[in-house]
Design an enzyme around this catalytic site. Sequence first.
Site, PDB file in Angstrom:
ATOM      1  N   HIS A  82       0.865  -1.186   0.000  1.00  0.00           N
ATOM      2  CA  HIS A  82       0.000   0.000   0.000  1.00  0.00           C
ATOM      3  C   HIS A  82       0.896   1.229   0.000  1.00  0.00           C
ATOM      4  O   HIS A  82       0.921   1.966  -0.959  1.00  0.00           O
ATOM      5  CB  HIS A  82      -0.953  -0.060   1.192  1.00  0.00           C
ATOM      6  CG  HIS A  82      -1.998   1.013   1.208  1.00  0.00           C
ATOM      7  ND1 HIS A  82      -3.068   1.013   2.082  1.00  0.00           N
ATOM      8  CD2 HIS A  82      -2.133   2.143   0.474  1.00  0.00           C
ATOM      9  CE1 HIS A  82      -3.818   2.090   1.853  1.00  0.00           C
ATOM     10  NE2 HIS A  82      -3.270   2.790   0.898  1.00  0.00           N
ATOM     11  N   GLU A 142       0.183   7.716  -3.109  1.00  0.00           N
ATOM     12  CA  GLU A 142       1.021   7.472  -1.926  1.00  0.00           C
ATOM     13  C   GLU A 142       2.112   8.534  -1.792  1.00  0.00           C
ATOM     14  O   GLU A 142       2.360   9.057  -0.710  1.00  0.00           O
ATOM     15  CB  GLU A 142       1.637   6.072  -1.999  1.00  0.00           C
ATOM     16  CG  GLU A 142       0.609   4.959  -1.888  1.00  0.00           C
ATOM     17  CD  GLU A 142      -0.218   5.051  -0.618  1.00  0.00           C
ATOM     18  OE1 GLU A 142       0.357   5.062   0.470  1.00  0.00           O
ATOM     19  OE2 GLU A 142      -1.461   5.125  -0.723  1.00  0.00           O
ATOM     20  N   HIS A 146       1.511  11.097   1.221  1.00  0.00           N
ATOM     21  CA  HIS A 146       2.337  10.714   2.377  1.00  0.00           C
ATOM     22  C   HIS A 146       3.796  11.176   2.302  1.00  0.00           C
ATOM     23  O   HIS A 146       4.307  11.751   3.255  1.00  0.00           O
ATOM     24  CB  HIS A 146       2.276   9.205   2.579  1.00  0.00           C
ATOM     25  CG  HIS A 146       0.892   8.689   2.801  1.00  0.00           C
ATOM     26  ND1 HIS A 146       0.164   8.977   3.944  1.00  0.00           N
ATOM     27  CD2 HIS A 146       0.066   7.949   2.014  1.00  0.00           C
ATOM     28  CE1 HIS A 146      -1.031   8.415   3.861  1.00  0.00           C
ATOM     29  NE2 HIS A 146      -1.125   7.788   2.697  1.00  0.00           N
TER      30      HIS A 146
END
Length: 273
Positions: A82, A142, A146
Amino acid sequence: MHSLLLLTLTALAAATPLNQRSAYTVGPFNTCSASDKAQTSCRNTTAIQDDCCIETRGGQLLLTQFWDWNPPKGPSASWTIHGLWPDRCDGTYEGYCDPTREVTGDQITEIIQQNGGHNLLRYMRRYWKDNASVDGNLWSHEYNKHATCFSSGRPECYASNKNTTHPQKDVFDYFYRTVELFKGLDTYKVLKDGGVVPSESKTYTLEEVQGAIKKAFGVTATVGCTKETGELAEVWYHFHVKGGNVYDGEYLPIDGGKSFCPETGIKYPPKKK
Ligand SMILES: *[C@@H]1O[C@H](CO)[C@@H](O)[C@H](O)[C@H]1NC(C)=O
Ligand SMILES: *[C@@H]1O[C@H](CO)[C@@H](O)[C@H](O)[C@H]1NC(C)=O
Ligand SMILES: *[C@@H]1O[C@H](CO)[C@@H](O)[C@H](O)[C@H]1NC(C)=O
């Protein structure tokens, strides 16, 4: 002789298992002081002088994995990646910290290629799968959400980020470091070694799942299930980082937080291809 050697090398490269540690390096980073290098994120005993050296913004790192069985994504005997997330020390988090650094999936592919990361890309295409669309959509989500929130992964932390042979090394390093961590956290094998294997009919308790994880890693993880149907969907591994930034520091496992699964009746459906 020459062509024979070339042939042999080509054959070797083709046979290299995907789980072998790759030869890439992270950085080069700016120099850090000895006192910063002695620290661990979220456990520092004196003030961190340079937030490029030890993660200060999201000092609790989470390596997160999917069990994507419907539709099935990735190899049937493996979980998939992930992402790598920066939570604050208290478990809260922020996202999308620097819109100026956002990249598309195509740009990520290009940056990794420009940095010579062909094996890395090959690995990502196999193990870092979007559940519904092209893989690059998950990769860019992602990175943008993040990776832009690390204090210690910013372009300013690099000694030569304008390096023309290795452009945007911070983008490359995010994907490289995440893949390397994933290779050391084989959830499918860990669960299997603890007697938790995919099944059409058998169910498991949360204790059985956490027991297998704890046996392998010494700590618990956060385990996530689908809300209505109670199927295993995610595992999040938690860490502090010692002696360096998010990409070159040592990852120290810590216990996970609250899980999102029922205590009993957890399903683990096989990936059917
Ligand atoms: C850890 O470092 C941060 C950032 O420099 C600082 O705010 C905090 O006070 C430090 N903690 C300790 C116990 O010194
Ligand atoms: C894909 O994953 C997202 C995020 O975990 C989830 O909201 C969505 O329902 C999933 N889609 C499919 C087709 O499984
Ligand atoms: C360019 O980056 C690579 C890899 O990050 C590094 O090995 C090399 O020393 C850098 N070159 C310069 C001139 O900084």
